[in-house]
Scaffold this active site. Structure first.
Site, PDB file in Angstrom:
ATOM      1  N   CYS A  17      47.487  36.593  34.966  1.00 43.43           N
ATOM      2  CA  CYS A  17      48.504  36.969  33.725  1.00 43.43           C
ATOM      3  C   CYS A  17      49.735  36.067  33.593  1.00 43.43           C
ATOM      4  O   CYS A  17      49.973  35.663  32.593  1.00 43.43           O
ATOM      5  CB  CYS A  17      49.102  38.340  34.055  1.00 43.43           C
ATOM      6  SG  CYS A  17      47.738  39.655  34.429  1.00 43.43           S
ATOM      7  N   HIS A  29      55.209  38.012  31.760  1.00 47.24           N
ATOM      8  CA  HIS A  29      54.454  38.369  32.902  1.00 47.24           C
ATOM      9  C   HIS A  29      54.693  39.779  33.204  1.00 47.24           C
ATOM     10  O   HIS A  29      53.794  40.851  33.274  1.00 47.24           O
ATOM     11  CB  HIS A  29      54.684  37.930  34.216  1.00 47.24           C
ATOM     12  CG  HIS A  29      54.084  38.144  35.499  1.00 47.24           C
ATOM     13  ND1 HIS A  29      54.464  37.694  36.621  1.00 47.24           N
ATOM     14  CD2 HIS A  29      52.762  38.590  35.508  1.00 47.24           C
ATOM     15  CE1 HIS A  29      53.426  38.146  37.515  1.00 47.24           C
ATOM     16  NE2 HIS A  29      52.492  38.635  36.761  1.00 47.24           N
TER      17      HIS A  29
END
Ligand SMILES: [Ca+2]
Length: 476
Positions: free
Chosen positions: A74, A131
């Site tokens: 991610c 994030h």
């Protein structure tokens, strides 16, 4: 009489100038980021998946069938999207956590949202775009002193409701259920039938709809709105009606059911093992594996429904006529392929994700582009589409030619993990481990990723290694 004619001509001129200004109004950008979304969608050839809203966007826009992310995790993948660069350390330590955006940030190298902000855009982030959902650090990801991307957003929003904080929402199940730090206490999947149930993405989309209303009614500035949907990220929880879509579905066979032989970027699926699996063996219990695939698919359909809500609202505001829409998955996800349940590896299934770009003046809408492209290409493409100057430091290539003509060829795509780098070209993938161990896969052979053929093709290894180094080392 003379005066009247003069006023008439001046009026015409003013109307003309206004009409011209209207037609040249900069295009808005709606960037939809979806977490852990494989390109398994009906519009990408996976007919067993119910994804009508994304498919509709694909029909109007340009789906890129061979889009590869630059990192199969991610934070690092979003880092490359938002900065337009592979990372500050190009050769050896390419693996970057998203929090390093802060450290890498300088005034000379603004991030993509900051670039648009500097050029007159109102920039807003809702949900998981960098994030952490909401873009903040700290123990619960809500410390306003720890900003992941400084100077990027006018508003950076993450509604948390009963989940208390962004960390709770990220790994949440229905109605405020939060994953505890104790391993195995949260179920890996859930499908609830209660009508009043809510999931974190419900709140994210409600906030996004409010933002769309605000951005289109209170300001004449163009907007850059990024909306980050959390599902289908683990845990696989969604309302039961989405699971019901798959009750009788036939899922395709896993083409790579076995753990790779020899060294590879295989890992023991630690992220999945955080959850309660009812002591079932996901690697050998085929019934359980199929169940997991169905719950993941349910989350995809749920995320698709959220995309539908955003696009419906965009149309209601009328801004759809002047808005570029980008739909992007931050990486793929192995549902048992290569004996992995998760991401964090350099096989195609973890690196390929959906990318759709729609512009209001789309040529050949719905035609699929099959050339290889990578996430870094999005930043320069959006500069081209909006007429903004291109950020000199961005390392990607504009996809404008492929938007005009889907048959245009693409280019090699680079991806990396902590200890390995990879390059994908139409026929091959090279994975170069830091200790010089090489993997090579041939997608025109029947074996594809079943067998590492590196030992048989030293000349191909040398050629692809050179290409990989050249691409990573390019400095602009
Ligand atoms: Ca992800």
């Amino acid at each position: 009489m003379k005066n009247r004619s003069f006023i008439f001509i001046i009026s015409l001129l003013i109307i003309g100038v206004n009409a011209n200004a209207q037609s040249e109004k900069p295009k808005n950008i709606l960037l939809i980021c979806i977490d852990d979304l494989r390109p398994e969608l009906a519009s990408f050839g996976a007919e067993h998946i119910h994804s009508p809203n994304i498919d509709q966007l694909a029909k109007k826009g340009r789906p890129f069938l061979n889009h590869f992310v630059n990192a199969p995790s991610c934070g690092p993948s979003r880092y490359t999207l938002l900065t337009g660069t592979y990372g500050p350390a190009r050769n050896d330590a390419l693996f970057q956590r998203a929090t390093l955006i802060t450290k890498a940030h300088t005034n000379q190298r603004p991030t993509m949202p900051e670039w648009f902000k500097k050029h007159g855009y109102t920039t807003v982030s809702v949900g998981k775009v960098s994030h952490h959902p909401g873009g903040l650090g700290g123990a619960d990801w809500n410390d306003e002193q720890v900003i992941e991307i400084p100077n990027a957003w006018h508003r950076n929003l993450m509604p948390v409701g009963p989940w208390q904080h962004p960390r709770g929402a990220m790994h949440g199940l229905a109605n405020g259920s939060i994953r505890s730090k104790e391993k195995g206490t949260m179920d890996v999947y859930e499908a609830r039938a209660d009508k009043g149930d809510t999931y974190p993405d419900d709140l994210i989309i409600e906030q996004a709809l409010i933002e769309l209303e605000t951005l289109t009614t209170t300001s004449d500035n163009p907007f850059f709105l990024a909306v980050g949907i959390i599902k289908p990220h683990l845990p696989f929880g969604s309302p039961k009606k989405y699971l019901d879509l798959y009750e009788d579905s036939v899922f395709p066979e896993n083409p790579y059911p076995n753990k790779p032989q020899g060294k590879s970027t295989w890992h023991p699926s630690g992220e999945m093992m955080q959850y309660n699996l009812w002591e079932k063996d996901v690697f050998n219990d085929t019934d359980f594996a199929l169940e997991l695939r169905k719950y993941y698919a349910a989350c995809v359909s749920y995320a698709d429904a959220q995309v539908g809500r955003i696009l419906k609202k965009l149309k209601e505001t009328g801004a759809n006529k002047n808005t570029i829409v980008v739909l992007w998955g931050d990486h793929g996800w192995n549902l048992g392929e290569h004996g992995i349940w998760g991401k964090h590896n350099l096989f195609d299934v973890a690196l390929k994700s959906p990318l759709i770009i729609y512009t209001p003046t789309m040529e050949q809408p719905g035609k699929k582009a099959t050339g290889i492209v990578e996430t870094l290409d999005i930043f320069p493409t959006l500069c081209d589409l909006t007429g903004l100057p291109k950020a000199e430091f961005s390392q990607g290539s504009s996809l404008i030619a492929m938007l005009e003509n889907p048959l245009q060829s693409g280019h090699a795509a680079v991806s990396y993990l902590q200890n390995a780098q990879s390059i994908r070209v139409p026929r091959y993938r090279l994975i170069a481990h830091d200790n010089e161990y090489m993997e090579l896969y041939d997608y025109e052979s029947d074996e594809k990723e079943k067998r590492n053929i590196a030992n048989e093709h030293p000349e191909k290894i040398a050629e692809l290694k050179l290409l990989l180094r050249a691409k990573i080392n390019q400095v602009r």
